[in-house]
Design a protein around this motif. Structure first.
Motif, PDB file in Angstrom:
ATOM      1  N   PHE A 166       0.826  -1.207   0.000  1.00 41.09           N
ATOM      2  CA  PHE A 166       0.000   0.000   0.000  1.00 41.09           C
ATOM      3  C   PHE A 166       0.863   1.260   0.000  1.00 41.09           C
ATOM      4  O   PHE A 166       2.060   1.222   0.272  1.00 41.09           O
ATOM      5  CB  PHE A 166      -0.913   0.015   1.235  1.00 41.09           C
ATOM      6  CG  PHE A 166      -1.887  -1.126   1.289  1.00 41.09           C
ATOM      7  CD1 PHE A 166      -3.105  -1.056   0.640  1.00 41.09           C
ATOM      8  CD2 PHE A 166      -1.566  -2.292   1.982  1.00 41.09           C
ATOM      9  CE1 PHE A 166      -4.003  -2.106   0.676  1.00 41.09           C
ATOM     10  CE2 PHE A 166      -2.455  -3.354   2.023  1.00 41.09           C
ATOM     11  CZ  PHE A 166      -3.675  -3.265   1.370  1.00 41.09           C
ATOM     12  N   CYS A 167       0.221   2.378  -0.280  1.00 46.93           N
ATOM     13  CA  CYS A 167       0.831   3.709  -0.133  1.00 46.93           C
ATOM     14  C   CYS A 167       0.084   4.437   0.975  1.00 46.93           C
ATOM     15  O   CYS A 167      -1.114   4.213   1.170  1.00 46.93           O
ATOM     16  CB  CYS A 167       0.714   4.508  -1.428  1.00 46.93           C
ATOM     17  SG  CYS A 167       1.598   3.783  -2.812  1.00 46.93           S
ATOM     18  N   ARG A 168       0.788   5.305   1.672  1.00 47.30           N
ATOM     19  CA  ARG A 168       0.133   6.013   2.781  1.00 47.30           C
ATOM     20  C   ARG A 168       0.906   7.299   3.108  1.00 47.30           C
ATOM     21  O   ARG A 168       2.075   7.435   2.698  1.00 47.30           O
ATOM     22  CB  ARG A 168       0.078   5.122   4.028  1.00 47.30           C
ATOM     23  CG  ARG A 168       1.437   4.783   4.599  1.00 47.30           C
ATOM     24  CD  ARG A 168       1.375   3.711   5.670  1.00 47.30           C
ATOM     25  NE  ARG A 168       0.985   2.424   5.153  1.00 47.30           N
ATOM     26  CZ  ARG A 168       1.787   1.565   4.515  1.00 47.30           C
ATOM     27  NH1 ARG A 168       3.059   1.900   4.283  1.00 47.30           N
ATOM     28  NH2 ARG A 168       1.345   0.416   4.083  1.00 47.30           N
TER      29      ARG A 168
ATOM     30  N   PRO B 167      11.377  -9.505   3.112  1.00 44.56           N
ATOM     31  CA  PRO B 167      11.503  -8.517   4.185  1.00 44.56           C
ATOM     32  C   PRO B 167      10.751  -7.240   3.823  1.00 44.56           C
ATOM     33  O   PRO B 167      10.601  -6.926   2.639  1.00 44.56           O
ATOM     34  CB  PRO B 167      13.007  -8.263   4.233  1.00 44.56           C
ATOM     35  CG  PRO B 167      13.472  -8.494   2.835  1.00 44.56           C
ATOM     36  CD  PRO B 167      12.638  -9.631   2.337  1.00 44.56           C
ATOM     37  N   ARG B 168      10.313  -6.531   4.819  1.00 45.46           N
ATOM     38  CA  ARG B 168       9.555  -5.315   4.545  1.00 45.46           C
ATOM     39  C   ARG B 168      10.504  -4.222   4.068  1.00 45.46           C
ATOM     40  O   ARG B 168      11.427  -3.823   4.772  1.00 45.46           O
ATOM     41  CB  ARG B 168       8.797  -4.843   5.788  1.00 45.46           C
ATOM     42  CG  ARG B 168       7.886  -3.661   5.445  1.00 45.46           C
ATOM     43  CD  ARG B 168       6.896  -3.331   6.527  1.00 45.46           C
ATOM     44  NE  ARG B 168       5.975  -2.304   6.045  1.00 45.46           N
ATOM     45  CZ  ARG B 168       5.836  -1.104   6.594  1.00 45.46           C
ATOM     46  NH1 ARG B 168       6.540  -0.774   7.654  1.00 45.46           N
ATOM     47  NH2 ARG B 168       4.980  -0.235   6.085  1.00 45.46           N
ATOM     48  N   ILE B 169      10.261  -3.766   2.853  1.00 46.94           N
ATOM     49  CA  ILE B 169      11.054  -2.684   2.259  1.00 46.94           C
ATOM     50  C   ILE B 169      10.085  -1.555   1.931  1.00 46.94           C
ATOM     51  O   ILE B 169       9.091  -1.774   1.230  1.00 46.94           O
ATOM     52  CB  ILE B 169      11.769  -3.151   0.970  1.00 46.94           C
ATOM     53  CG1 ILE B 169      12.599  -4.407   1.238  1.00 46.94           C
ATOM     54  CG2 ILE B 169      12.639  -2.036   0.403  1.00 46.94           C
ATOM     55  CD1 ILE B 169      13.091  -5.096  -0.030  1.00 46.94           C
ATOM     56  N   VAL B 170      10.353  -0.369   2.456  1.00 43.54           N
ATOM     57  CA  VAL B 170       9.466   0.765   2.179  1.00 43.54           C
ATOM     58  C   VAL B 170      10.257   1.858   1.460  1.00 43.54           C
ATOM     59  O   VAL B 170      11.460   2.014   1.661  1.00 43.54           O
ATOM     60  CB  VAL B 170       8.821   1.327   3.463  1.00 43.54           C
ATOM     61  CG1 VAL B 170       7.875   0.310   4.073  1.00 43.54           C
ATOM     62  CG2 VAL B 170       9.869   1.755   4.473  1.00 43.54           C
ATOM     63  N   ARG B 171       9.535   2.587   0.610  1.00 46.66           N
ATOM     64  CA  ARG B 171      10.140   3.724  -0.099  1.00 46.66           C
ATOM     65  C   ARG B 171       9.455   5.010   0.364  1.00 46.66           C
ATOM     66  O   ARG B 171       8.227   5.055   0.508  1.00 46.66           O
ATOM     67  CB  ARG B 171       9.973   3.571  -1.614  1.00 46.66           C
ATOM     68  CG  ARG B 171      10.735   4.660  -2.396  1.00 46.66           C
ATOM     69  CD  ARG B 171      10.288   4.731  -3.858  1.00 46.66           C
ATOM     70  NE  ARG B 171      10.605   3.557  -4.633  1.00 46.66           N
ATOM     71  CZ  ARG B 171      11.698   3.394  -5.390  1.00 46.66           C
ATOM     72  NH1 ARG B 171      12.609   4.356  -5.427  1.00 46.66           N
ATOM     73  NH2 ARG B 171      11.872   2.299  -6.103  1.00 46.66           N
ATOM     74  N   TYR B 172      10.267   6.047   0.565  1.00 43.24           N
ATOM     75  CA  TYR B 172       9.758   7.376   0.930  1.00 43.24           C
ATOM     76  C   TYR B 172       9.962   8.302  -0.258  1.00 43.24           C
ATOM     77  O   TYR B 172      11.090   8.444  -0.755  1.00 43.24           O
ATOM     78  CB  TYR B 172      10.469   7.912   2.173  1.00 43.24           C
ATOM     79  CG  TYR B 172      10.201   7.069   3.401  1.00 43.24           C
ATOM     80  CD1 TYR B 172       9.045   7.256   4.155  1.00 43.24           C
ATOM     81  CD2 TYR B 172      11.091   6.079   3.794  1.00 43.24           C
ATOM     82  CE1 TYR B 172       8.784   6.480   5.266  1.00 43.24           C
ATOM     83  CE2 TYR B 172      10.842   5.288   4.911  1.00 43.24           C
ATOM     84  CZ  TYR B 172       9.683   5.490   5.636  1.00 43.24           C
ATOM     85  OH  TYR B 172       9.404   4.708   6.745  1.00 43.24           O
ATOM     86  N   HIS B 173       8.900   8.910  -0.715  1.00 47.14           N
ATOM     87  CA  HIS B 173       8.961   9.782  -1.887  1.00 47.14           C
ATOM     88  C   HIS B 173       9.208  11.235  -1.475  1.00 47.14           C
ATOM     89  O   HIS B 173       8.798  11.675  -0.399  1.00 47.14           O
ATOM     90  CB  HIS B 173       7.650   9.688  -2.681  1.00 47.14           C
ATOM     91  CG  HIS B 173       7.470   8.366  -3.367  1.00 47.14           C
ATOM     92  ND1 HIS B 173       7.838   8.141  -4.670  1.00 47.14           N
ATOM     93  CD2 HIS B 173       6.970   7.185  -2.920  1.00 47.14           C
ATOM     94  CE1 HIS B 173       7.570   6.894  -5.003  1.00 47.14           C
ATOM     95  NE2 HIS B 173       7.033   6.289  -3.951  1.00 47.14           N
ATOM     96  N   ASP B 174       9.878  11.966  -2.377  1.00 46.46           N
ATOM     97  CA  ASP B 174      10.164  13.402  -2.156  1.00 46.46           C
ATOM     98  C   ASP B 174      10.779  13.630  -0.775  1.00 46.46           C
ATOM     99  O   ASP B 174      10.404  14.550  -0.043  1.00 46.46           O
ATOM    100  CB  ASP B 174       8.877  14.236  -2.295  1.00 46.46           C
ATOM    101  CG  ASP B 174       8.217  14.033  -3.650  1.00 46.46           C
ATOM    102  OD1 ASP B 174       8.948  13.945  -4.653  1.00 46.46           O
ATOM    103  OD2 ASP B 174       6.973  13.933  -3.696  1.00 46.46           O
TER     104      ASP B 174
END
Length: 515
Positions: free
Chosen positions: A290-292, A316-323
């Motif tokens: 998801f995105c949040r 594994p949980r990999i998250v991306r942070y935009h801007d």
């Protein structure tokens, strides 16, 4: 080895300066030759007239005087002009700039980068030799196939020697101009094929060489050797067939040759992911991503302006942070890092010290928080978003991957068989990794996780984050990852490796091994 774009850019400007200097030298030589030519044309015309009637010509007092003057003075001046060395300025500039020129090691490294790209992205020699790679590019030069093959040969890499010598031979057969002849190419090619066990084809190519140069000493010796070995081989096969040990059958078709002595067990999976193949992003897995907007539990700094968080992978949980990093911040970080970029190092598991390695090809620099407010601000941002203490984290590492730059599959954390991996830091193991992408990449350059089939592609201004350790402190072996070779473009990243010490109350230990 020069792999980063900042140094390569400097070399471009060095060459541009040398070209300007060379053109100035050519212009000076042309000006000198033009003066000499005018003098020669003038005297040619004068001599032709004078020699028609020498007595009449010399009977004129001015003509007699000018003849004396020319021979006594002007021819000496012409001699000085002819002997004048116009190369001084150019040679002086060339000597000064030569200290910045690449070395043989640099040239070999660049060749190996091309071979690495060829293998990883399954590019044929014709595609690379013509420069027709993915993405929009500026003016491109053709590859010197013979030189690439020769470098592979000196490394005893006969697989790539064959590929590039075959391409060089093909181009010669098609009539392309080259500084190397067919005899030389056939000599290398036949030997590379022989080294890979295909005796009959090696003999065929050597015979072709002898058709061009019947007196080639090594080729004549090789033909005798190949014929003897093939005869011996056929005799052994016949004897076995007569004894009933094996049936005589037609020779099996030539098998596809492979790269030699590859120490990386997951090579195929790693390279597939780099090409965007074999990514295990199933519909079921995608439905869990998801995105949040994320404020890390109502963090004061992000309560009114939460960050954009996107799930890249579930386990594994990999998250991306935009801007998450601005253009001006990227520019500042790059400017701070450029003067310090050095060949990137890795932790030696035996000694616990930093050392260079062939499986990591990039340039890196370390930035401390106290040297610039932007670095301190970035460190604080990582702490606010992750909730982890940055006091024991490593300094911000800035890395530049030029064309062919890569980091083969590795773990960021120290395993049980590496108890001294981060001993000198005294801050425990690497609990988590934060990775900023500070450039877009035209082609290649993904971060891939071979064990789980995940691929994360560089997007400028974003960052990805994952935990290397479970809450129990045990290593998460599914986080083994790699930086794929950059095919076209330029990749800038910055890493923040966060350590265990100081996280005791921020990420409490779990009760089970994989919690």
């Amino acid at each position: 080895i020069r792999t980063d774009f900042s140094q390569m850019t400097d070399l471009l400007y060095t060459e541009k300066d040398l070209v300007t200097s060379l053109k100035d030298y050519v212009q000076a030589e042309e000006s000198k030759l033009e003066k000499i030519k005018k003098w020669a044309d003038k005297l040619d015309s004068l001599s032709a007239t004078a020699t028609q009637d020498p007595e009449g010509f010399l009977g004129h007092p001015v003509n007699a005087f000018k003849l004396m003057k020319r021979l006594n003075t002007e021819w000496a001046e012409l001699e000085s002009l002819v002997l004048k060395d116009m190369t001084d300025v150019f040679i002086s500039n060339l000597t000064i700039q030569r200290q910045y020129f690449p070395t043989n090691e640099d040239q070999t490294g660049a060749a190996k980068a091309l071979l690495r790209l060829q293998d990883t992205y399954q590019l044929d020699t014709n595609t690379i030799s013509t420069g027709n790679l993915p993405g929009e590019q500026m003016a491109k030069e053709q590859v010197d196939c013979f030189e690439l093959g020769k470098i592979a040969y000196t490394e005893a890499d006969y697989y790539h020697t064959e590929l590039w010598m075959a391409q060089a031979l093909k181009q010669l057969d098609e009539g392309e101009e080259s500084a190397v002849d067919k005899v030389t190419v056939l000599d290398y090619l036949s030997y590379a094929i022989y080294q890979q066990g295909e005796m009959e084809r090696a003999l065929e190519l050597t015979n072709r060489l002898l058709e061009i140069d019947p007196d080639h000493q090594r080729a004549n010796s090789n033909v005798k050797y190949f014929e003897y070995q093939l005869k011996k081989q056929h005799q052994e096969e016949s004897e076995k067939a007569m004894k009933g040990q094996e049936k005589r059958e037609k020779r099996a078709p030539k098998t596809k040759r492979k790269r030699t002595n590859d120490p990386l067990p997951e090579r195929n999976r790693y390279e597939q992911l780099c090409r965007g193949e074999g990514v295990k992003l199933t519909p079921r897995r995608q439905s869990r991503l998801f995105c949040r907007y994320f404020d890390n539990g109502r963090s004061p700094r992000y309560l009114l302006g939460p960050v954009k968080q996107e799930d890249e992978w579930d386990s594994p949980r990999i998250v991306r942070y935009h801007d998450i990093i601005s253009e001006s911040e990227i520019a500042t970080v790059k400017e701070l890092a450029k003067p310090r970029l050095r060949r990137a190092t890795v932790h030696d598991p035996q000694t616990g010290e930093l050392t260079t390695a062939q499986y990591r090809v990039s340039k890196s620099a370390w930035l401390t928080a106290y040297e610039h407010p932007v670095v301190a601000k970035i460190n604080q941002r990582i702490e606010d978003i992750t909730g982890l203490n940055m006091d024991t984290a490593e300094e911000l590492q800035v890395a530049n991957y030029g064309v062919g730059g890569q980091y083969e599959p590795h773990f960021d954390f120290g395993r049980k068989d590496e108890p001294d991996a981060f001993k000198e830091l005294g801050t425990g193991n690497r609990i988590a990794t934060w990775l900023f992408y500070m450039s877009n990449v035209t082609a290649g350059g993904a971060t891939v996780f071979p064990d789980v089939g995940a691929a994360v592609w560089p997007i400028k201004g974003t960052a990805v984050f994952w935990y290397n350790l479970f809450a129990s402190g045990e290593g998460d072996y599914s986080t083994r990852h790699a930086a794929c070779p950059v095919l076209v473009g330029n990749k800038w990243v910055s890493n923040k490796w966060i350590h265990e010490r100081g996280q005791e109350f921020r990420r409490p230990c779990g009760l089970t091994e994989v919690e």
